[in-house]
Design an enzyme around this catalytic site. Structure first.
Site, PDB file in Angstrom:
ATOM      1  N   ASP A 181       1.046  -1.041  -0.030  1.00  0.00           N
ATOM      2  CA  ASP A 181      -0.004   0.056  -0.022  1.00  0.00           C
ATOM      3  C   ASP A 181       1.046   1.242  -0.104  1.00  0.00           C
ATOM      4  O   ASP A 181       1.540   1.449   0.853  1.00  0.00           O
ATOM      5  CB  ASP A 181      -0.935  -0.002   1.090  1.00  0.00           C
ATOM      6  CG  ASP A 181      -1.801   1.362   1.331  1.00  0.00           C
ATOM      7  OD1 ASP A 181      -2.937   1.149   0.991  1.00  0.00           O
ATOM      8  OD2 ASP A 181      -1.295   2.319   1.727  1.00  0.00           O
TER       9      ASP A 181
ATOM     10  N   TYR B 273       3.263  10.182  -0.711  1.00  0.00           N
ATOM     11  CA  TYR B 273       4.066   9.571   0.057  1.00  0.00           C
ATOM     12  C   TYR B 273       5.380   9.937  -0.680  1.00  0.00           C
ATOM     13  O   TYR B 273       6.505   9.913  -0.117  1.00  0.00           O
ATOM     14  CB  TYR B 273       4.157   8.309   0.162  1.00  0.00           C
ATOM     15  CG  TYR B 273       2.761   7.506   0.890  1.00  0.00           C
ATOM     16  CD1 TYR B 273       1.911   8.463   1.682  1.00  0.00           C
ATOM     17  CD2 TYR B 273       2.554   6.062   0.812  1.00  0.00           C
ATOM     18  CE1 TYR B 273       0.945   8.102   2.516  1.00  0.00           C
ATOM     19  CE2 TYR B 273       1.469   5.732   1.775  1.00  0.00           C
ATOM     20  CZ  TYR B 273       0.465   6.494   2.697  1.00  0.00           C
ATOM     21  OH  TYR B 273      -0.292   6.074   3.079  1.00  0.00           O
TER      22      TYR B 273
ATOM     23  N   LYS C  69      -3.158   5.914  -3.872  1.00  0.00           N
ATOM     24  CA  LYS C  69      -4.153   6.930  -3.800  1.00  0.00           C
ATOM     25  C   LYS C  69      -3.983   8.265  -4.498  1.00  0.00           C
ATOM     26  O   LYS C  69      -2.998   8.621  -4.386  1.00  0.00           O
ATOM     27  CB  LYS C  69      -4.260   7.086  -1.942  1.00  0.00           C
ATOM     28  CG  LYS C  69      -4.307   5.873  -1.320  1.00  0.00           C
ATOM     29  CD  LYS C  69      -4.323   6.052   0.285  1.00  0.00           C
ATOM     30  CE  LYS C  69      -3.729   4.668   1.136  1.00  0.00           C
ATOM     31  NZ  LYS C  69      -2.246   4.681   1.096  1.00  0.00           N
TER      32      LYS C  69
ATOM     33  N   HIS D 172      -7.944   9.746  -1.271  1.00  0.00           N
ATOM     34  CA  HIS D 172      -7.034   9.720  -0.112  1.00  0.00           C
ATOM     35  C   HIS D 172      -7.914  10.138   1.218  1.00  0.00           C
ATOM     36  O   HIS D 172      -7.752  10.025   2.227  1.00  0.00           O
ATOM     37  CB  HIS D 172      -5.711  10.444  -0.266  1.00  0.00           C
ATOM     38  CG  HIS D 172      -4.620   9.945   0.793  1.00  0.00           C
ATOM     39  ND1 HIS D 172      -3.267   9.919   0.324  1.00  0.00           N
ATOM     40  CD2 HIS D 172      -4.454   9.540   1.901  1.00  0.00           C
ATOM     41  CE1 HIS D 172      -2.610   9.332   1.524  1.00  0.00           C
ATOM     42  NE2 HIS D 172      -3.515   9.402   2.412  1.00  0.00           N
TER      43      HIS D 172
END
Length: 280
Positions: free
Chosen positions: A49, A54, A83, A116
């Protein structure tokens, strides 16, 4: 109930999703990230994931390729989630964000793509984009993250397709029972991020007592509690021994009493942002 690391649950559209996976939040691009992903796959993890925000999708993609090679398995045996970030919420911009994520991960498709955060006035258009990608067969499943009941209700007024997953902050200090119950009624699979509360529960005396009883770590007890509650879980770690240890939770079962005791630790306490009050 999951009996081993490769066990899956079936989402409401018939797609199989592993109960257990590796999260990579706050793991920066570089060898440590690539190695964590590779090692997880090598040790039997089948779910990874990540998220656009990120900033590590390229490294995750490299780790996936190395892991698949070392484990001798094909892409179709892995379940990959990413996401769309708030800045990209909108019909065209979400479609473009999906392409960007695929390119960075160097994959032909994602198994699960999530919105998200429930940014007001934006998430409905983004959902329409996810429905388009899904109807075109370019993603296996679509869902949301950090959505509360009222966000889900608002989304489903116009949605053609119901979210398959809702990934939320979930741990013994934040059990979100009402939200989980709603998701169960709607056939939306509940998934935990930050299941270990960013390490804040790892010296909790009540959890320690339960862990000692089974000769397990506190982390293992929490992750087992997730699964027995019907919650998919994706603990983060970059250390090989910890990645292996986290997944070593299929040889014991918590009693109903243990489960109640862990549930009773709830304080509605968040370590992440509040989905009803965030400014990003």
């Amino acid at each position: 109930m999951a009996n081993n690391l490769q066990d899956t649950t079936t989402l409401h559209n018939g797609v199989s999703m592993p109960w257990f996976g590796l999260g990579v939040f706050k793991v920066e691009e570089g060898p440590e990230l690539e190695n964590a992903v590779k090692v997880a796959i090598k040790h039997g993890y089948r779910s990874i994931d990540t998220a656009a925000i990120y900033g590590n999708e390229e490294g995750v993609g490299r780790g996936i390729r190395q892991g698949l090679e070392e484990a001798g398995i094909g892409r179709e045996e892995l379940f990959v989630t990413s996401k769309v970030w708030n800045a990209d919420l909108g019909y065209e911009s979400t479609l473009a964000a999906y392409e960007t994520s695929l390119k960075k991960l160097d994959l032909d498709y994602l198994d699960l793509y999530l919105i998200h955060w429930p940014k007001e006035g934006k998430f409905k258009e983004a959902w329409r984009a996810l429905e388009t990608i899904y109807k075109e067969g370019r993603v296996k499943a679509i869902g949301v993250s950090n959505f509360q009941i009222h966000h889900l209700e608002e989304l489903m007024v116009d949605a053609e397709i119901k979210p398959m997953v809702n990934q939320v902050e979930y741990h013994p200090r934040l059990t979100q029972k009402e939200l989980q119950q709603y998701c169960i009624q709607q056939g939306i699979q509940f998934e935990a991020w930050s299941p270990l509360m960013q390490g804040q529960l790892l010296d909790n005396p009540e959890l320690k007592e339960i862990a000692d009883k089974y000769n397990k770590s506190i982390a293992q007890v929490i992750l087992r509690w997730d699964l027995q509650n019907g919650v998919i879980t994706i603990p983060k770690s970059t250390k090989e021994h910890r990645i292996v240890e986290n997944a070593n939770i299929f040889d014991f079962e918590l009693t109903g009493e243990d489960m109640k005791q862990i549930d009773s630790l709830n304080q509605n306490h968040r370590v992440g942002p509040d989905p009803d009050n965030f400014d990003f």
